[in-house]
Write an enzyme that holds these catalytic residues in place. Structure first.
Site, mmCIF file in Angstrom:
data_model
loop_
_atom_site.group_PDB
_atom_site.id
_atom_site.type_symbol
_atom_site.label_atom_id
_atom_site.label_comp_id
_atom_site.label_asym_id
_atom_site.label_seq_id
_atom_site.Cartn_x
_atom_site.Cartn_y
_atom_site.Cartn_z
ATOM 1 N N SER A 34 0.839 -1.198 0.000
ATOM 2 C CA SER A 34 0.000 0.000 0.000
ATOM 3 C C SER A 34 0.873 1.247 0.000
ATOM 4 O O SER A 34 2.061 1.188 0.331
ATOM 5 C CB SER A 34 -0.902 0.002 1.233
ATOM 6 O OG SER A 34 -1.628 -1.197 1.331
ATOM 7 N N GLY A 35 0.277 2.376 -0.357
ATOM 8 C CA GLY A 35 1.001 3.639 -0.308
ATOM 9 C C GLY A 35 1.228 4.238 -1.682
ATOM 10 O O GLY A 35 0.956 3.623 -2.720
ATOM 11 N N ASP A 102 6.268 -3.548 -1.292
ATOM 12 C CA ASP A 102 5.483 -2.678 -0.433
ATOM 13 C C ASP A 102 6.248 -1.384 -0.152
ATOM 14 O O ASP A 102 7.467 -1.323 -0.333
ATOM 15 C CB ASP A 102 5.175 -3.397 0.887
ATOM 16 C CG ASP A 102 3.948 -2.845 1.601
ATOM 17 O OD1 ASP A 102 3.441 -1.789 1.183
ATOM 18 O OD2 ASP A 102 3.501 -3.487 2.575
ATOM 19 N N GLY A 117 1.592 4.276 8.089
ATOM 20 C CA GLY A 117 1.147 5.653 7.912
ATOM 21 C C GLY A 117 -0.187 5.724 7.193
ATOM 22 O O GLY A 117 -0.968 6.655 7.399
ATOM 23 N N GLY A 118 -0.460 4.711 6.370
ATOM 24 C CA GLY A 118 -1.735 4.628 5.670
ATOM 25 C C GLY A 118 -2.746 3.753 6.380
ATOM 26 O O GLY A 118 -3.842 3.517 5.864
ATOM 27 N N GLU A 124 -0.575 -5.669 5.895
ATOM 28 C CA GLU A 124 0.764 -5.640 5.291
ATOM 29 C C GLU A 124 1.690 -6.635 5.979
ATOM 30 O O GLU A 124 2.462 -7.338 5.318
ATOM 31 C CB GLU A 124 1.344 -4.228 5.382
ATOM 32 C CG GLU A 124 0.672 -3.234 4.445
ATOM 33 C CD GLU A 124 1.111 -1.806 4.689
ATOM 34 O OE1 GLU A 124 0.903 -0.961 3.800
ATOM 35 O OE2 GLU A 124 1.654 -1.515 5.778
ATOM 36 N N LYS A 142 12.677 8.596 3.352
ATOM 37 C CA LYS A 142 12.390 7.448 4.226
ATOM 38 C C LYS A 142 13.640 6.643 4.556
ATOM 39 O O LYS A 142 13.568 5.664 5.286
ATOM 40 C CB LYS A 142 11.365 6.529 3.546
ATOM 41 C CG LYS A 142 10.192 7.243 2.874
ATOM 42 C CD LYS A 142 9.336 7.986 3.862
ATOM 43 C CE LYS A 142 8.204 8.746 3.174
ATOM 44 N NZ LYS A 142 7.265 7.884 2.460
#
Length: 281
Positions: A34-35, A102, A117-118, A124, A142
């Site tokens: 995700s992200g 990811d 964060g999401g 995940e 990051k």
């Protein structure tokens, strides 16, 4: 090209490079994270599909509502984790996914990561744990030596809504004299050995464009737990999970095999855990 567009282009390049290296015809089951950076990975998968460079029977396992939509929009086949057979029943560890790609909120020198964060870190982690290989993709912001060095929004902790306030108070009291601390860390060690702050600072994550807290895809709340710099991510993960009502912690320790970063100048970089580099030397 503006600096922002350059960062986005580098994220796209990092995602493309990771997909090109790890997703070929031999990959039968792929985990989709995700992200924002994962969107570019999905874009590359579409291109490879059109070029007939993917396994025609490829199954994709989503980690969130967002990634399931990406899979569907890409014309790929989605599968639930529980519907997958074990890849190699004779191996010493369980895996039903060949590789998962990811994103991450922050990655340290050993490729330990803060994720969530999401708000998708429970799924995940389930998908990452069932994968033979986890590959992270992110931008240079990051990329850190120590977790908490750049990411200042805390470690996402998914908790039961039934007693979130009680869980919050218990997390805030984790410190040198806490029972959970004593159970996880050797008696000779202090909290300072695991994380920077004397006590965690805990905030209930609030929703945007909706009154009230964020509700995860699993129907739970998220507490963001600020600890300062995290010197021992595995000990912190265990410490937080000792609190009843904590469902999952957004620390991914000793899970990633590789991390790809889009740099500020538009270039890309690939890292493996520092300890692995020393073994190779």
């Amino acid at each position: 090209m503006s600096s922002l567009n350059l960062v986005e282009q580098s994220k796209r390049s990092a995602a493309f490079a990771a997909v090109d290296k790890h997703v070929g015809p031999s990959v039968r089951v792929l985990g989709i994270g995700s992200g924002s950076t994962v969107v570019y990975a999905a874009e590359r998968l579409v291109e490879l599909k059109l070029q007939n460079k993917l396994n025609p029977e490829l199954l994709c396992v989503p980690t969130s509502f967002q990634s399931k939509l990406l899979i569907i929009e890409a014309g790929l086949r989605a599968s639930d984790l529980d519907d997958l057979p074990e890849l190699d029943p004779g191996s010493g560890s369980y895996a039903s996914i060949d590789v998962t790609i990811d994103g991450a909120d922050e990655v340290d020198a050993e490729l330990n990561a803060i994720k969530g964060g999401g708000g998708a870190h429970l799924r995940e982690k389930l998908v990452a744990n069932a994968s033979k290989k986890l590959v992270l993709i992110a931008d240079y912001r990051k990329n850190s030596e120590v977790l908490g060095e750049k990411w200042d929004k805390g470690v996402p902790v998914e908790v039961s809504p039934l007693a979130w306030s009680t869980i919050k108070r218990q997390l805030e009291r984790l410190g040198p004299k806490s029972r959970a601390q004593t159970a996880v860390l050797p008696a000779a060690e202090s909290v300072a050995a695991a994380f920077e702050f004397s006590h965690p600072v805990v905030v209930l994550r609030q929703a945007v464009r909706k009154a009230g807290p964020v509700v995860t895809d699993n129907g739970n709340f998220i507490l963001d737990v600020s600890l300062g710099k995290i010197h021992d991510p595995l000990a912190v993960e265990q410490l937080l999970k000792m609190v009843p009502g904590v469902i999952e912690v957004g620390l991914f320790c000793n899970m990633a095999a590789e991390a790809w970063f889009g740099n500020e100048d538009g270039s890309i970089a690939c890292r493996v855990p520092r300890s692995e580099m020393k073994k190779q030397d």
